[in-house]
Design a protein around this motif. Structure first.
Motif, mmCIF file in Angstrom:
data_model
loop_
_atom_site.group_PDB
_atom_site.id
_atom_site.type_symbol
_atom_site.label_atom_id
_atom_site.label_comp_id
_atom_site.label_asym_id
_atom_site.label_seq_id
_atom_site.Cartn_x
_atom_site.Cartn_y
_atom_site.Cartn_z
ATOM 1 N N HIS A 167 -8.503 -2.436 -5.940
ATOM 2 C CA HIS A 167 -7.388 -3.194 -6.514
ATOM 3 C C HIS A 167 -6.332 -3.470 -5.445
ATOM 4 C CE1 HIS A 167 -5.032 -4.709 -9.871
ATOM 5 N NE2 HIS A 167 -3.991 -4.042 -9.413
ATOM 6 N N PHE A 168 -6.020 -2.466 -4.638
ATOM 7 C CA PHE A 168 -5.046 -2.645 -3.561
ATOM 8 C C PHE A 168 -5.551 -3.627 -2.509
ATOM 9 C CE2 PHE A 168 -3.338 1.729 -4.657
ATOM 10 C CZ PHE A 168 -2.113 1.266 -5.105
ATOM 11 N N LEU A 169 -6.819 -3.514 -2.127
ATOM 12 C CA LEU A 169 -7.383 -4.377 -1.089
ATOM 13 C C LEU A 169 -7.437 -5.835 -1.519
ATOM 14 C CD1 LEU A 169 -10.301 -2.141 0.255
ATOM 15 C CD2 LEU A 169 -8.320 -2.929 1.568
ATOM 16 N N GLU A 170 -7.595 -6.072 -2.812
ATOM 17 C CA GLU A 170 -7.625 -7.446 -3.310
ATOM 18 C C GLU A 170 -6.241 -8.094 -3.263
ATOM 19 O OE1 GLU A 170 -11.326 -7.372 -6.505
ATOM 20 O OE2 GLU A 170 -9.290 -6.968 -7.222
ATOM 21 N N ARG A 171 -5.205 -7.255 -3.220
ATOM 22 C CA ARG A 171 -3.835 -7.790 -3.241
ATOM 23 C C ARG A 171 -2.953 -7.003 -2.279
ATOM 24 N NH1 ARG A 171 -6.390 -6.932 -7.808
ATOM 25 N NH2 ARG A 171 -6.559 -8.531 -9.409
ATOM 26 N N PRO A 172 -3.251 -7.001 -0.995
ATOM 27 C CA PRO A 172 -2.478 -6.203 -0.040
ATOM 28 C C PRO A 172 -1.016 -6.626 0.005
ATOM 29 C CG PRO A 172 -3.887 -7.789 1.100
ATOM 30 C CD PRO A 172 -4.300 -7.806 -0.333
ATOM 31 N N GLY A 173 -0.151 -5.631 0.121
ATOM 32 C CA GLY A 173 1.274 -5.892 0.219
ATOM 33 C C GLY A 173 1.996 -5.968 -1.109
ATOM 34 N N ARG A 174 1.255 -6.179 -2.206
ATOM 35 C CA ARG A 174 1.915 -6.310 -3.501
ATOM 36 C C ARG A 174 2.193 -4.935 -4.100
ATOM 37 N NH1 ARG A 174 -0.680 -9.903 -8.245
ATOM 38 N NH2 ARG A 174 -1.045 -11.260 -6.448
ATOM 39 N N ASP A 215 -0.857 6.489 7.222
ATOM 40 C CA ASP A 215 -0.919 6.232 5.785
ATOM 41 C C ASP A 215 -0.659 4.750 5.530
ATOM 42 O OD1 ASP A 215 -0.940 6.371 3.060
ATOM 43 O OD2 ASP A 215 0.717 7.801 2.886
ATOM 44 N N VAL A 216 -1.570 4.089 4.833
ATOM 45 C CA VAL A 216 -1.398 2.663 4.538
ATOM 46 C C VAL A 216 -1.012 2.415 3.089
ATOM 47 C CG1 VAL A 216 -2.878 1.789 6.375
ATOM 48 C CG2 VAL A 216 -3.886 2.405 4.158
ATOM 49 N N ILE A 217 -0.783 3.486 2.337
ATOM 50 C CA ILE A 217 -0.319 3.334 0.954
ATOM 51 C C ILE A 217 1.165 3.672 0.919
ATOM 52 C CG2 ILE A 217 -0.509 4.131 -1.428
ATOM 53 C CD1 ILE A 217 -3.429 4.680 -0.935
ATOM 54 N N ARG A 218 1.959 2.687 0.582
ATOM 55 C CA ARG A 218 3.419 2.860 0.578
ATOM 56 C C ARG A 218 3.905 3.212 -0.820
ATOM 57 N NH1 ARG A 218 7.681 -1.238 0.141
ATOM 58 N NH2 ARG A 218 6.036 -2.809 0.187
ATOM 59 N N THR A 219 4.721 4.232 -0.915
ATOM 60 C CA THR A 219 5.375 4.589 -2.167
ATOM 61 C C THR A 219 6.709 3.862 -2.246
ATOM 62 O OG1 THR A 219 4.373 6.794 -2.187
ATOM 63 C CG2 THR A 219 6.321 6.464 -3.563
ATOM 64 N N VAL A 220 6.904 3.088 -3.309
ATOM 65 C CA VAL A 220 8.148 2.342 -3.503
ATOM 66 C C VAL A 220 8.932 3.033 -4.606
ATOM 67 C CG1 VAL A 220 9.170 0.100 -4.018
ATOM 68 C CG2 VAL A 220 6.948 0.225 -2.853
ATOM 69 N N ARG A 221 10.036 3.629 -4.227
ATOM 70 C CA ARG A 221 10.817 4.434 -5.176
ATOM 71 C C ARG A 221 11.167 3.644 -6.444
ATOM 72 N NH1 ARG A 221 13.443 9.076 -4.218
ATOM 73 N NH2 ARG A 221 13.268 8.780 -1.966
ATOM 74 N N SER A 222 10.873 4.238 -7.599
ATOM 75 C CA SER A 222 11.162 3.658 -8.919
ATOM 76 C C SER A 222 10.384 2.377 -9.198
ATOM 77 C CB SER A 222 12.670 3.374 -9.082
ATOM 78 O OG SER A 222 13.410 4.548 -8.913
ATOM 79 N N ALA A 223 9.400 2.053 -8.351
ATOM 80 C CA ALA A 223 8.632 0.835 -8.567
ATOM 81 C C ALA A 223 7.126 1.091 -8.617
ATOM 82 C CB ALA A 223 8.939 -0.186 -7.471
ATOM 83 N N GLY A 224 6.580 1.877 -7.696
ATOM 84 C CA GLY A 224 5.149 2.122 -7.711
ATOM 85 C C GLY A 224 4.575 2.271 -6.324
ATOM 86 N N TYR A 225 3.425 1.602 -6.108
ATOM 87 C CA TYR A 225 2.703 1.759 -4.848
ATOM 88 C C TYR A 225 2.241 0.399 -4.327
ATOM 89 C CZ TYR A 225 2.321 6.645 -6.424
ATOM 90 O OH TYR A 225 2.589 7.906 -6.862
ATOM 91 N N ALA A 226 2.046 0.335 -3.006
ATOM 92 C CA ALA A 226 1.542 -0.880 -2.379
ATOM 93 C C ALA A 226 0.667 -0.494 -1.191
ATOM 94 C CB ALA A 226 2.684 -1.779 -1.913
ATOM 95 N N LEU A 227 -0.271 -1.354 -0.859
ATOM 96 C CA LEU A 227 -1.091 -1.173 0.327
ATOM 97 C C LEU A 227 -0.478 -2.001 1.444
ATOM 98 C CD1 LEU A 227 -3.808 -0.089 1.609
ATOM 99 C CD2 LEU A 227 -4.764 -2.316 1.016
ATOM 100 N N ASP A 228 0.127 -1.338 2.426
ATOM 101 C CA ASP A 228 0.609 -2.055 3.595
ATOM 102 C C ASP A 228 0.802 -1.085 4.743
ATOM 103 O OD1 ASP A 228 3.225 -0.929 3.539
ATOM 104 O OD2 ASP A 228 3.905 -2.463 2.154
#
Length: 233
Positions: A167-174, A215-228
């Motif tokens: 799912h992350f690889l299909e939409r990197p950065g989101r 680490d290429v998985i970013r934790t976005v505080r109060s929002a979720g996760y992203a692959l970047d």
């Protein structure tokens, strides 16, 4: 999990909507349409589309304002947007692009041309639609063989972690909220708790970051996760 792209069509010309839905459905896209700007923003927040086709002149909130708000929202900031308009002046095209649109189509236009532009944008934004392999940096996923490699070395993943990474690889950065990931990976009818998402994210991180890799998985505080590439340890 389906690899069919979801398109949000925001247009108030019923005849044009019918024409575009016909041509897009032939390419097996899933289409959600509305004529209202506020409704479009609500639907995008509920489930981020893979691409938005947005008319400049629509009911309620203008297309330009819808585009601006989509770009300000983490979940939709990277969603490709094609702006439709009868405005052909260079200044208007520049304004649309500066607001955040990725492409600009002036009416009247050929539906086949629009479908081609949709396909081109989706192939750049969502590589799974173009083939059997996904990649980001030194991460590689073979969708047919069901294998993952990082830096050329095989990574062992469980089924859930594989679906998460796909799912992350299909939409990197989101950025995806836990709720969105739960719907996408476990299904809309799942009774799984939100904290389960965090557990599987930790497992995925442990597997793909083995050996001290960045680490290429970013934790976005109060929002979720992203692959970047700015992932948090």
């Amino acid at each position: 999990m389906s690899t069919r792209a979801r398109i949000l069509l925001v247009e108030d010309d019923r005849a044009l909507v019918e024409l575009l839905v016909y041509h897009l459905a032939r390419e097996e896209y899933e289409i959600d349409s509305t004529a209202d700007g506020e409704e479009a923003l609500l639907r995008a927040r509920e489930a981020a589309p893979d691409l938005v086709i947005l008319d400049w002149m629509i009911e309620g909130v203008s297309g330009i304002e819808v585009c601006r708000r989509l770009r300000r929202t983490p979940e939709t900031a990277l969603v490709p947007i094609i702006m439709l308009t009868a405005r052909g002046e260079e200044a208007d095209r520049i304004r649309g692009l500066e607001t955040g649109a990725d492409d600009y189509v002036t009416k009247p236009f050929s539906p086949r041309e629009l479908v081609a532009r949709v396909g081109a944008l989706l192939r750049r934004a969502r590589p799974a639609l173009a083939g059997e392999h996904l990649g980001y940096g030194d991460l590689e996923m073979d969708l047919v063989a069901h294998k993952v490699k990082r830096g050329g070395e095989t990574v062992s993943l469980g089924p859930t972690e594989f679906r998460l990474l796909r799912h992350f690889l299909e939409r990197p950065g989101r950025v995806f909220s836990r709720e969105r990931l739960l719907d996408a990976v476990w299904g809309h009818d799942s009774d799984i708790e939100l904290r389960t998402v965090d557990v599987h994210i930790r497992r995925l991180r442990k597997a793909i970051n083995a050996g001290g890799r960045p680490d290429v998985i970013r934790t976005v505080r109060s929002a979720g996760y992203a692959l970047d590439s700015d992932g948090a340890a």
